[in-house]
Design a protein around this motif. Sequence first.
Motif, PDB file in Angstrom:
ATOM      1  N   MET A   1       2.857 -24.880  28.468  1.00  0.00           N
ATOM      2  CA  MET A   1       3.613 -26.100  28.643  1.00  0.00           C
ATOM      3  C   MET A   1       2.961 -27.199  27.815  1.00  0.00           C
ATOM      4  N   SER A   2       3.797 -27.941  27.093  1.00  0.00           N
ATOM      5  CA  SER A   2       3.265 -29.051  26.315  1.00  0.00           C
ATOM      6  C   SER A   2       4.168 -30.266  26.475  1.00  0.00           C
ATOM      7  N   ASP A   3       3.605 -31.417  26.178  1.00  0.00           N
ATOM      8  CA  ASP A   3       4.333 -32.670  26.272  1.00  0.00           C
ATOM      9  C   ASP A   3       4.605 -33.204  24.874  1.00  0.00           C
ATOM     10  N   THR A   4       5.773 -33.786  24.705  1.00  0.00           N
ATOM     11  CA  THR A   4       6.117 -34.538  23.505  1.00  0.00           C
ATOM     12  C   THR A   4       6.402 -35.952  23.961  1.00  0.00           C
ATOM     13  N   THR A   5       5.716 -36.927  23.383  1.00  0.00           N
ATOM     14  CA  THR A   5       5.905 -38.320  23.782  1.00  0.00           C
ATOM     15  C   THR A   5       6.737 -39.044  22.736  1.00  0.00           C
ATOM     16  N   LEU A   6       7.723 -39.799  23.241  1.00  0.00           N
ATOM     17  CA  LEU A   6       8.619 -40.546  22.386  1.00  0.00           C
ATOM     18  C   LEU A   6       8.689 -41.976  22.910  1.00  0.00           C
ATOM     19  N   ASP A   7       8.174 -42.919  22.110  1.00  0.00           N
ATOM     20  CA  ASP A   7       8.224 -44.332  22.477  1.00  0.00           C
ATOM     21  C   ASP A   7       9.472 -44.924  21.839  1.00  0.00           C
ATOM     22  N   VAL A   8      10.438 -45.301  22.681  1.00  0.00           N
ATOM     23  CA  VAL A   8      11.712 -45.795  22.162  1.00  0.00           C
ATOM     24  C   VAL A   8      11.854 -47.312  22.277  1.00  0.00           C
ATOM     25  N   ARG A   9      10.796 -48.000  22.615  1.00  0.00           N
ATOM     26  CA  ARG A   9      10.877 -49.446  22.804  1.00  0.00           C
ATOM     27  C   ARG A   9      11.281 -50.192  21.532  1.00  0.00           C
ATOM     28  N   ASP A  10      10.946 -49.664  20.367  1.00  0.00           N
ATOM     29  CA  ASP A  10      11.300 -50.310  19.106  1.00  0.00           C
ATOM     30  C   ASP A  10      12.554 -49.716  18.464  1.00  0.00           C
ATOM     31  N   VAL A  11      13.182 -48.766  19.143  1.00  0.00           N
ATOM     32  CA  VAL A  11      14.407 -48.142  18.641  1.00  0.00           C
ATOM     33  C   VAL A  11      15.597 -48.971  19.121  1.00  0.00           C
TER      34      VAL A  11
END
Length: 77
Positions: free
Chosen positions: A1-11
């Motif tokens: 199991m792995s995590d992918t982090t996506l910061d969408v605050r600037d999208v």
Amino acid sequence: MSDTTLDVRDVPPSDRHPKIHDAFAALDSGDELVIVNDHEPKPLFYEMQAEVEAFDADGYAVEQRADDEYVARFPKQ
């Protein structure tokens, strides 16, 4: 199991959900997409629950770290 982090605050808001759906689709089963957002992503949760069969709604979790920082975990079955 792995995590992918996506910061969408600037999208831009109109681009957020498509970007998130694409990132979630690229995950392997058992992985988790971690979203950093400027508000609680309840509408996204309901959208994922209704439209994405691989979304594990029971494993969803969200944490508010600041007034404008929410971290939500979207696990993939």
